[in-house]
Write an enzyme that holds these catalytic residues in place. Structure first.
Site, PDB file in Angstrom:
ATOM      1  N   THR A 104      -4.670  11.386   4.182  1.00 23.74           N
ATOM      2  CA  THR A 104      -5.753  12.626   4.265  1.00 23.74           C
ATOM      3  C   THR A 104      -5.248  13.471   3.079  1.00 23.74           C
ATOM      4  O   THR A 104      -4.421  13.599   2.794  1.00 23.74           O
ATOM      5  CB  THR A 104      -5.372  13.418   5.586  1.00 23.74           C
ATOM      6  OG1 THR A 104      -5.954  14.706   5.606  1.00 23.74           O
ATOM      7  CG2 THR A 104      -3.814  13.707   5.701  1.00 23.74           C
ATOM      8  N   ASP A 105      -6.523  14.449   2.756  1.00 22.26           N
ATOM      9  CA  ASP A 105      -6.278  15.321   1.874  1.00 22.26           C
ATOM     10  C   ASP A 105      -5.235  16.364   2.175  1.00 22.26           C
ATOM     11  O   ASP A 105      -4.869  17.104   1.164  1.00 22.26           O
ATOM     12  CB  ASP A 105      -7.847  15.860   1.409  1.00 22.26           C
ATOM     13  CG  ASP A 105      -8.377  16.536   2.586  1.00 22.26           C
ATOM     14  OD1 ASP A 105      -8.003  16.802   3.623  1.00 22.26           O
ATOM     15  OD2 ASP A 105      -9.735  17.175   2.172  1.00 22.26           O
ATOM     16  N   GLU A 106      -5.087  16.599   3.500  1.00 20.77           N
ATOM     17  CA  GLU A 106      -4.334  17.705   3.740  1.00 20.77           C
ATOM     18  C   GLU A 106      -2.856  17.680   3.159  1.00 20.77           C
ATOM     19  O   GLU A 106      -2.123  18.682   3.332  1.00 20.77           O
ATOM     20  CB  GLU A 106      -4.336  17.790   5.369  1.00 20.77           C
ATOM     21  CG  GLU A 106      -5.490  18.063   5.914  1.00 20.77           C
ATOM     22  CD  GLU A 106      -5.760  18.435   7.490  1.00 20.77           C
ATOM     23  OE1 GLU A 106      -4.488  18.981   8.048  1.00 20.77           O
ATOM     24  OE2 GLU A 106      -6.510  18.484   8.079  1.00 20.77           O
ATOM     25  N   TYR A 146       1.182  18.238  11.362  1.00 21.66           N
ATOM     26  CA  TYR A 146       0.225  16.940  10.892  1.00 21.66           C
ATOM     27  C   TYR A 146       0.465  16.451   9.694  1.00 21.66           C
ATOM     28  O   TYR A 146       0.839  15.387   9.289  1.00 21.66           O
ATOM     29  CB  TYR A 146      -1.163  17.197  11.383  1.00 21.66           C
ATOM     30  CG  TYR A 146      -2.102  15.985  11.070  1.00 21.66           C
ATOM     31  CD1 TYR A 146      -2.122  14.867  11.386  1.00 21.66           C
ATOM     32  CD2 TYR A 146      -3.057  16.668   9.842  1.00 21.66           C
ATOM     33  CE1 TYR A 146      -2.922  13.648  10.668  1.00 21.66           C
ATOM     34  CE2 TYR A 146      -3.949  15.667   9.311  1.00 21.66           C
ATOM     35  CZ  TYR A 146      -3.916  14.069   9.781  1.00 21.66           C
ATOM     36  OH  TYR A 146      -4.835  13.548   9.214  1.00 21.66           O
ATOM     37  N   LYS A 173       1.715  13.239   7.822  1.00 22.54           N
ATOM     38  CA  LYS A 173       1.242  12.103   6.875  1.00 22.54           C
ATOM     39  C   LYS A 173       1.809  12.258   5.521  1.00 22.54           C
ATOM     40  O   LYS A 173       1.717  11.121   4.722  1.00 22.54           O
ATOM     41  CB  LYS A 173      -0.394  12.480   6.885  1.00 22.54           C
ATOM     42  CG  LYS A 173      -1.196  12.589   8.059  1.00 22.54           C
ATOM     43  CD  LYS A 173      -1.290  11.117   8.595  1.00 22.54           C
ATOM     44  CE  LYS A 173      -2.169  10.280   7.740  1.00 22.54           C
ATOM     45  NZ  LYS A 173      -2.497   9.031   8.350  1.00 22.54           N
TER      46      LYS A 173
HETATM   47  P1  NAD Z   1      -8.162   9.263  15.914  1.00 22.93           P
HETATM   48  O1  NAD Z   1      -7.194  10.151  16.436  1.00 22.93           O
HETATM   49  O2  NAD Z   1      -9.523   9.122  16.400  1.00 22.93           O
HETATM   50  O3  NAD Z   1      -7.514   7.571  16.201  1.00 22.93           O
HETATM   51  C1  NAD Z   1      -6.332   7.156  15.893  1.00 22.93           C
HETATM   52  C2  NAD Z   1      -5.833   5.882  16.611  1.00 22.93           C
HETATM   53  O4  NAD Z   1      -4.725   5.642  16.617  1.00 22.93           O
HETATM   54  C3  NAD Z   1      -6.348   6.085  18.121  1.00 22.93           C
HETATM   55  O5  NAD Z   1      -7.187   4.684  18.529  1.00 22.93           O
HETATM   56  C4  NAD Z   1      -4.954   6.113  18.825  1.00 22.93           C
HETATM   57  O6  NAD Z   1      -5.103   5.292  20.014  1.00 22.93           O
HETATM   58  C5  NAD Z   1      -4.236   5.010  17.775  1.00 22.93           C
HETATM   59  N1  NAD Z   1      -2.704   5.204  17.861  1.00 22.93           N
HETATM   60  C6  NAD Z   1      -2.278   6.595  17.796  1.00 22.93           C
HETATM   61  N2  NAD Z   1      -0.831   6.721  17.913  1.00 22.93           N
HETATM   62  C7  NAD Z   1      -0.743   5.069  17.801  1.00 22.93           C
HETATM   63  C8  NAD Z   1       0.766   4.451  18.042  1.00 22.93           C
HETATM   64  N3  NAD Z   1       1.771   4.835  18.032  1.00 22.93           N
HETATM   65  N4  NAD Z   1       0.362   3.040  17.976  1.00 22.93           N
HETATM   66  C9  NAD Z   1      -0.866   2.402  17.855  1.00 22.93           C
HETATM   67  N5  NAD Z   1      -1.921   3.110  18.002  1.00 22.93           N
HETATM   68  C10 NAD Z   1      -1.744   4.589  17.953  1.00 22.93           C
HETATM   69  O7  NAD Z   1      -7.879   9.437  14.316  1.00 22.93           O
HETATM   70  P2  NAD Z   1      -9.054   9.497  13.052  1.00 22.93           P
HETATM   71  O8  NAD Z   1      -9.775  10.528  13.052  1.00 22.93           O
HETATM   72  O9  NAD Z   1      -9.825   8.180  13.320  1.00 22.93           O
HETATM   73  O10 NAD Z   1      -7.926   9.159  11.864  1.00 22.93           O
HETATM   74  C11 NAD Z   1      -7.722   7.659  11.340  1.00 22.93           C
HETATM   75  C12 NAD Z   1      -6.754   7.968  10.293  1.00 22.93           C
HETATM   76  O11 NAD Z   1      -7.288   8.414   9.179  1.00 22.93           O
HETATM   77  C13 NAD Z   1      -5.316   8.828  10.419  1.00 22.93           C
HETATM   78  O12 NAD Z   1      -4.525   8.089   9.951  1.00 22.93           O
HETATM   79  C14 NAD Z   1      -5.846  10.065   9.824  1.00 22.93           C
HETATM   80  O13 NAD Z   1      -4.667  10.797   9.555  1.00 22.93           O
HETATM   81  C15 NAD Z   1      -6.744   9.657   8.834  1.00 22.93           C
HETATM   82  N6  NAD Z   1      -8.017  10.464   8.512  1.00 22.93           N
HETATM   83  C16 NAD Z   1      -8.692  11.223   8.959  1.00 22.93           C
HETATM   84  C17 NAD Z   1      -9.618  12.118   9.116  1.00 22.93           C
HETATM   85  C18 NAD Z   1     -10.610  12.541   9.882  1.00 22.93           C
HETATM   86  O14 NAD Z   1     -11.421  13.479   9.314  1.00 22.93           O
HETATM   87  N7  NAD Z   1     -10.684  12.305  11.052  1.00 22.93           N
HETATM   88  C19 NAD Z   1      -9.639  12.307   7.348  1.00 22.93           C
HETATM   89  C20 NAD Z   1      -8.826  11.801   6.569  1.00 22.93           C
HETATM   90  C21 NAD Z   1      -7.839  10.738   7.024  1.00 22.93           C
HETATM   91  O1  DAU Z   2      -9.096  16.817   5.767  1.00 24.08           O
HETATM   92  C1  DAU Z   2      -8.867  15.840   6.496  1.00 24.08           C
HETATM   93  C2  DAU Z   2      -8.696  16.267   7.943  1.00 24.08           C
HETATM   94  O2  DAU Z   2      -9.691  16.667   8.706  1.00 24.08           O
HETATM   95  C3  DAU Z   2      -7.843  15.016   8.862  1.00 24.08           C
HETATM   96  O3  DAU Z   2      -6.777  14.401   8.228  1.00 24.08           O
HETATM   97  C4  DAU Z   2      -7.848  15.188  10.419  1.00 24.08           C
HETATM   98  O4  DAU Z   2      -7.186  14.118  11.094  1.00 24.08           O
HETATM   99  C5  DAU Z   2      -8.976  15.818  10.930  1.00 24.08           C
HETATM  100  O5  DAU Z   2      -8.560  16.396  12.098  1.00 24.08           O
HETATM  101  C6  DAU Z   2      -9.414  16.979   9.954  1.00 24.08           C
HETATM  102  O6  DAU Z   2      -8.602  18.331  10.085  1.00 24.08           O
HETATM  103  P1  DAU Z   2      -9.099  19.717  10.271  1.00 24.08           P
HETATM  104  O7  DAU Z   2      -8.132  20.535  10.988  1.00 24.08           O
HETATM  105  O8  DAU Z   2      -9.780  20.301   8.916  1.00 24.08           O
HETATM  106  O9  DAU Z   2     -10.579  19.392  11.375  1.00 24.08           O
HETATM  107  P2  DAU Z   2     -10.908  20.196  12.720  1.00 24.08           P
HETATM  108  O10 DAU Z   2     -11.964  19.604  13.062  1.00 24.08           O
HETATM  109  O11 DAU Z   2      -9.760  20.389  13.618  1.00 24.08           O
HETATM  110  O12 DAU Z   2     -11.124  21.434  12.218  1.00 24.08           O
HETATM  111  C7  DAU Z   2     -12.167  21.871  11.066  1.00 24.08           C
HETATM  112  C8  DAU Z   2     -12.117  23.129  10.678  1.00 24.08           C
HETATM  113  O13 DAU Z   2     -12.792  23.943  11.877  1.00 24.08           O
HETATM  114  C9  DAU Z   2     -10.683  23.913  10.503  1.00 24.08           C
HETATM  115  O14 DAU Z   2     -10.987  24.915   9.495  1.00 24.08           O
HETATM  116  C10 DAU Z   2     -10.555  24.490  12.066  1.00 24.08           C
HETATM  117  C11 DAU Z   2     -11.932  24.959  12.562  1.00 24.08           C
HETATM  118  N1  DAU Z   2     -12.084  24.803  14.076  1.00 24.08           N
HETATM  119  C12 DAU Z   2     -11.670  23.823  14.622  1.00 24.08           C
HETATM  120  C13 DAU Z   2     -11.829  23.599  15.916  1.00 24.08           C
HETATM  121  C14 DAU Z   2     -11.385  22.359  16.715  1.00 24.08           C
HETATM  122  C15 DAU Z   2     -12.400  25.973  14.708  1.00 24.08           C
HETATM  123  O15 DAU Z   2     -12.768  27.198  13.976  1.00 24.08           O
HETATM  124  N2  DAU Z   2     -12.534  25.897  15.983  1.00 24.08           N
HETATM  125  C16 DAU Z   2     -12.297  24.593  16.763  1.00 24.08           C
HETATM  126  O16 DAU Z   2     -12.216  24.862  17.924  1.00 24.08           O
END
Ligand code: NAD
Ligand code: DAU
Length: 356
Positions: free
Chosen positions: A137-139, A163, A167
């Site tokens: 992730t970019d975080e 988190y 990562k």
């Molecule tokens: P998600 O939470 O939707 O899915 C995570 C999946 O991993 C789930 O299916 C869960 O059951 C599985 N999992 C969790 N713990 C596990 C374990 N111990 N063993 C096996 N499976 C397990 O997450 P996502 O949003 O699809 O993100 C997927 C990946 O991409 C993550 O590594 C996250 O850090 C990364 N990522 C997410 C975003 C985003 O915006 N969602 C952006 C950049 C990177």
């Molecule tokens: O940047 C990549 C990341 O983006 C991934 O690595 C993470 O897995 C993914 O969850 C996401 O993280 P964020 O924290 O940016 O996403 P989230 O959807 O939780 O929040 C987006 C923005 O909105 C953040 O600034 C927090 C704000 N927010 C979020 C929620 C859930 C609110 O203001 N209210 C809310 O209820």
């Protein structure tokens, strides 16, 4: 024939990636390993579950013995590792769960890959032709000011939430396995994804669902934080490209050059949902509720994905407006999916988050 292990394939991004790989590469065996936590859902993969090149295995990446057995049974050639705890707010409440899954889980997967690929049984080809691709992730880069700068692949790591710290740690372990044991690895760091099948604890699906049901929209702080949004299928296409064409040992940033202040994005969501539900424009603006800010809330993320464009020719397929229209329509048409994933403990979580 290639045997590819995708971890976390029942989650949001993982399910889009599994679908892409199963459809695009009939000659690959795609093995989806997922623990099916609250975020994993096999309904996300209904359309491909019976394909001959697809296998689902339920299991925990932290279970080293199981991972070793899996590598041996399916003769894994490549890993695309997405399994993780992924929600920042949950990490603030329970950091240990994130260290376990994201750090120890990644480490056990790396170790199983190393043992299977490089040592032990006779006739092993070693690391030749093998690849461990880690999805990050970019975080990990921390937070930017509102000054027009971007995260590049060379930006120093500076994670702030449990988190992002977990990562960042997992990224370091992946690089350590490359530098120490010679394991072929690739890492990508992506910005915020949106699209279908995202668990409704993240901003976009949570707010679409709440607008539909006339529930408050909890905006953290002043809603001034900035995120860079990418359509999930474009993230999956970038992973496919990097997996096949990226340079081994390299890192690639993935992002949409698509920055939105939260409150502006929320107004677009309100407008789009109201329009698709046939409500007069502005009906749901009254649902906006400013709540206590997230602890340690990163101000701005913005990814420079120039390397991926220049070196591999990647281009996202959708403009944001089209992506949001499509995404809102999907959630409105798939209330059953939302009802299904929000049954069980969801209400308890939601109440603790927003009313506790
Ligand atoms: P998600 O939470 O939707 O899915 C995570 C999946 O991993 C789930 O299916 C869960 O059951 C599985 N999992 C969790 N713990 C596990 C374990 N111990 N063993 C096996 N499976 C397990 O997450 P996502 O949003 O699809 O993100 C997927 C990946 O991409 C993550 O590594 C996250 O850090 C990364 N990522 C997410 C975003 C985003 O915006 N969602 C952006 C950049 C990177
Ligand atoms: O940047 C990549 C990341 O983006 C991934 O690595 C993470 O897995 C993914 O969850 C996401 O993280 P964020 O924290 O940016 O996403 P989230 O959807 O939780 O929040 C987006 C923005 O909105 C953040 O600034 C927090 C704000 N927010 C979020 C929620 C859930 C609110 O203001 N209210 C809310 O209820």
């Amino acid at each position: 024939m290639k045997n590819i292990l995708i971890t976390g394939g029942a989650g949001f991004i993982g399910s889009h990636l599994v679908r892409l790989m199963v459809n695009k590469y009939p000659d690959y065996n795609i093995i989806n390993l997922d623990l099916l936590t609250y975020a994993g859902n096999l309904a996300n993969l209904k359309d491909i579950e019976k394909r001959p090149n697809y296998t689902f295995v339920k299991g925990d990446i932290c279970d080293l013995e199981l991972m070793q057995a899996l590598f041996a049974k399916y003769q894994i050639d490549g890993v695309i590792h997405l399994a993780a705890e992924s929600h920042v707010d949950r990490s603030i409440k329970d950091p240990f769960a994130f260290a376990r899954a994201n750090v120890m889980g990644t480490l056990s997967l790396l170790q199983a890959a190393r043992l299977y690929w490089s040592e032990g049984e006779k006739g092993k080809a070693g690391f030749a032709g093998k690849l461990f691709y880690h999805v990050s992730t970019d975080e990990v880069y921390g937070s930017l000011e509102n000054d027009g700068t971007f995260f590049t692949e060379d930006t120093k790591y500076d994670p702030h939430s449990p988190y992002s710290a977990s990562k960042a740690s997992s990224d370091h372990f992946v690089r350590a396995y490359h530098d120490t044991y010679g394991m072929p690895v690739k890492i990508s760091n992506c910005s915020n994804n949106y699209g279908s099948f995202q668990f409704p604890e993240k901003l976009i699906p949570l707010f679409i669902n709440n607008i539909r049901h006339n529930k408050p929209l909890p905006v953290y702080g002043k809603g001034e934080n900035v995120r860079d949004w990418l359509y999930v299928e474009d993230h999956a296409s970038a992973i496919d490209l990097i997996f096949h064409k990226g340079k081994t040992g390299d890192t690639y940033n993935i992002g949409g050059f698509n920055e939105w202040k939260n409150i502006d994005l929320i107004k677009v969501l309100i407008k789009t949902v109201d329009k698709q539900l046939g409500r007069p424009e502005g009906t749901s603006v009254k649902l906006i509720t400013y709540v206590t800010d997230r602890a340690g809330h990163d101000l701005r993320y913005a990814i420079d994905s120039g390397k991926l464009h220049r070196e591999l020719g990647w281009e996202p397929s959708l403009q944001f407006e089209e992506g949001i229209e499509k995404t809102v329509r999907w959630y409105l048409e798939n209330q059953e999916w939302l009802d299904n994933v929000t049954s069980g403990d969801y209400q308890k979580y939601y109440d603790a988050m927003y009313k506790g």
